[in-house]
Design a protein around this motif. Structure first.
Motif, short mmCIF file in Angstrom:
data_model
loop_
_atom_site.label_atom_id
_atom_site.label_comp_id
_atom_site.label_asym_id
_atom_site.label_seq_id
_atom_site.Cartn_x
_atom_site.Cartn_y
_atom_site.Cartn_z
N MET A 1 37.65 6.56 4.70
CA MET A 1 36.25 6.33 5.26
C MET A 1 36.40 5.61 6.77
O MET A 1 36.89 4.59 6.99
CB MET A 1 35.51 5.30 4.45
N VAL A 2 35.78 6.29 7.81
CA VAL A 2 35.94 5.70 9.26
C VAL A 2 34.66 5.53 9.88
O VAL A 2 34.09 6.88 10.01
CB VAL A 2 37.20 6.56 10.04
N MET A 3 34.14 4.52 10.25
CA MET A 3 33.09 4.28 11.08
C MET A 3 33.23 4.87 12.50
O MET A 3 34.31 4.73 12.94
CB MET A 3 32.36 3.17 10.75
N ILE A 231 21.81 -3.99 3.17
CA ILE A 231 22.87 -3.16 3.39
C ILE A 231 23.48 -2.91 1.86
O ILE A 231 23.78 -1.47 1.81
CB ILE A 231 24.08 -3.79 4.31
N ASN A 232 23.67 -3.82 1.03
CA ASN A 232 24.18 -3.55 -0.22
C ASN A 232 23.09 -2.63 -0.96
O ASN A 232 23.65 -1.90 -1.78
CB ASN A 232 24.23 -4.89 -0.94
N HIS A 233 21.83 -2.80 -0.95
CA HIS A 233 20.75 -2.33 -1.77
C HIS A 233 20.86 -0.74 -1.28
O HIS A 233 20.68 0.09 -1.83
CB HIS A 233 19.54 -3.04 -1.66
N TYR A 234 20.44 -0.47 0.19
CA TYR A 234 20.43 0.82 0.60
C TYR A 234 21.53 1.65 0.48
O TYR A 234 21.55 2.66 0.38
CB TYR A 234 19.84 0.63 2.11
N LYS A 239 21.21 5.68 1.15
CA LYS A 239 20.22 5.45 2.46
C LYS A 239 20.44 5.05 3.85
O LYS A 239 19.67 5.10 4.60
CB LYS A 239 18.90 5.06 1.75
N LEU A 240 21.75 4.63 3.93
CA LEU A 240 21.95 4.30 5.49
C LEU A 240 22.52 5.45 6.20
O LEU A 240 23.77 5.97 5.88
CB LEU A 240 23.05 3.22 5.31
N PHE A 241 21.81 5.95 7.20
CA PHE A 241 22.14 7.13 7.85
C PHE A 241 22.82 6.79 9.29
O PHE A 241 23.62 7.71 9.71
CB PHE A 241 21.04 8.20 8.11
N LEU A 242 22.54 5.77 9.90
CA LEU A 242 22.82 5.31 11.02
C LEU A 242 22.56 3.72 11.08
O LEU A 242 21.60 3.35 10.76
CB LEU A 242 22.27 5.97 12.41
N VAL A 243 23.42 3.30 11.77
CA VAL A 243 23.19 1.69 11.97
C VAL A 243 23.09 1.26 13.32
O VAL A 243 24.10 1.32 13.98
CB VAL A 243 24.45 0.77 11.21
N VAL A 280 30.09 -0.73 0.90
CA VAL A 280 28.92 0.34 0.31
C VAL A 280 29.44 1.90 0.59
O VAL A 280 28.56 2.77 0.22
CB VAL A 280 27.76 0.25 0.55
N GLY A 281 30.73 1.92 1.34
CA GLY A 281 30.97 3.29 1.74
C GLY A 281 30.33 3.99 2.82
O GLY A 281 30.37 5.17 3.02
N TYR A 282 29.75 3.23 3.67
CA TYR A 282 29.10 3.83 4.85
C TYR A 282 30.22 4.25 5.73
O TYR A 282 31.20 3.57 6.21
CB TYR A 282 28.51 2.55 5.44
N ASP A 283 30.19 5.44 6.36
CA ASP A 283 31.08 6.17 7.23
C ASP A 283 30.21 6.77 8.31
O ASP A 283 31.00 7.82 8.84
CB ASP A 283 31.70 7.11 6.19
#
Length: 338
Positions: A1-3, A231-234, A239-243, A280-283
């Protein structure tokens, strides 16, 4: 997983030197923040597919990609059933189809009336070395203003739902993610403040519905603890597509005001937020937006955002600083979290 790192521009006519400099800074993707900037919107109401593909090829030729684009705005005319309201929505739906066919994965729809700018006073906040940032204060507003009534807000929400009832199926068919930005400023009763933001995914539980999650905007409503919780919830819900990665000082509930700040100079520990995104696995992309105005930076006048840089421009050292800061945090994250 790479942001990855993305940068916002409101222009689609970027010069070669713009793209070269972004590539040299290590930017991975470009986010296009103005729906009307795409060729075809002024002529037919929605982007021209061939022109979008041409733009995508050009961006890719510099080693980057298009990440998020913006649909034609839904104005007060639509929200109030004005003449031609249905045409506005048709244009937005057609734009989703065009971007989907072009292989662009994230679109954002703007809805006029989701904020109440008359409740706060914007002011230039002077920070270290004389850098200028955007401040917003409740206390500087001496006139009495009220928010809409419950009935007026429900009528606004009804029109939002009418739009999403057409946009969501189109996004699903086109394999496009429909991201929504929180209300900025997050004054009480705003449509996409803390409560309204939750309401969106309750009403539209599609996997294609989620958020352009703005850390700074959400911190303005409740500080770092609220941001970490959201961040934890969404994030757990996908549900996090872009930060949008923005630091601030103060918040509306605690100080009655807030000021945007450079990434290392606000109330929040930005590395801690990246770590929570990692958990939470955001990439997706991390986008430094609303950068304070530093020495030597010339900004284009914008009455809505007079004391901040809302988009990258050539040789903006504030953005260069932010990009480097994020890339360093991401490198540290790899070592720290594995």
């Amino acid at each position: 997983m790479v942001m990855k790192v993305s940068i916002t521009t409101n222009r689609t006519d970027l010069a070669d030197r713009d793209l070269r400099q972004l590539c040299q800074l290590g930017v991975d993707c470009i986010d296009f923040g103005k729906g009307s900037s795409f060729v075809g919107v002024q002529e037919q109401g929605f982007p021209d597919l061939d022109e979008v593909l041409k733009l995508k090829r050009r961006v890719r030729s510099f080693g980057m990609d298009m990440n998020r684009v913006t649909l034609p705005d839904l104005t007060n005319n639509f929200m109030q059933d004005g003449p031609g309201a249905e045409k506005e929505l048709d244009n937005a739906v057609n734009a989703v189809r065009v971007f989907g066919e072009a292989g662009i994965k994230i679109v954002r729809q703007r809805f006029e009336g989701d904020t109440f700018p008359y409740l706060t006073k914007s002011y230039p906040a002077m920070q270290r070395g004389g850098a200028v940032s955007r401040g917003e204060s409740l206390g500087f507003m001496k006139d009495s203003h009220s928010t809409p009534t419950y009935e007026e807000q429900e009528n606004w929400w009804k029109h939002f739902c009418a739009a999403y009832e057409k946009l969501v199926p189109t996004a699903e068919e086109s394999d496009v993610l429909l991201g929504l930005h929180p209300s900025d400023v997050p004054n009480r009763d705003t449509a996409f403040g803390g409560l309204g933001y939750h309401r969106v995914i309750d009403a539209f539980p599609s996997k294609h519905v989620g958020y352009v999650y703005c850390i700074g905007t959400r911190a303005e409503e409740g500080g770092s603890s609220l941001v970490l919780n959201e961040i934890n919830h969404y994030g757990r819900k996908g549900k996090l597509f872009l930060v949008h990665f923005r630091n601030v000082r103060g918040s509306l509930p605690t100080a009655g005001a807030f000021e945007e700040a450079l990434l290392d100079d606000g109330d929040m520990n930005m590395f801690r937020l990246l770590l929570e995104l990692h958990k939470v696995g955001y990439d997706g992309c991390i986008n430094p937006d609303h950068v304070p105005i530093m020495e030597g930076v010339n900004t284009e006048p914008n009455p809505h955002w007079p004391h901040t840089c809302i988009e990258w421009n050539y040789s903006n050292i504030g953005y260069a600083y932010s990009i480097g800061y994020i890339k360093a945090l991401l490198a540290a994250l790899v070592e720290f979290a594995g």
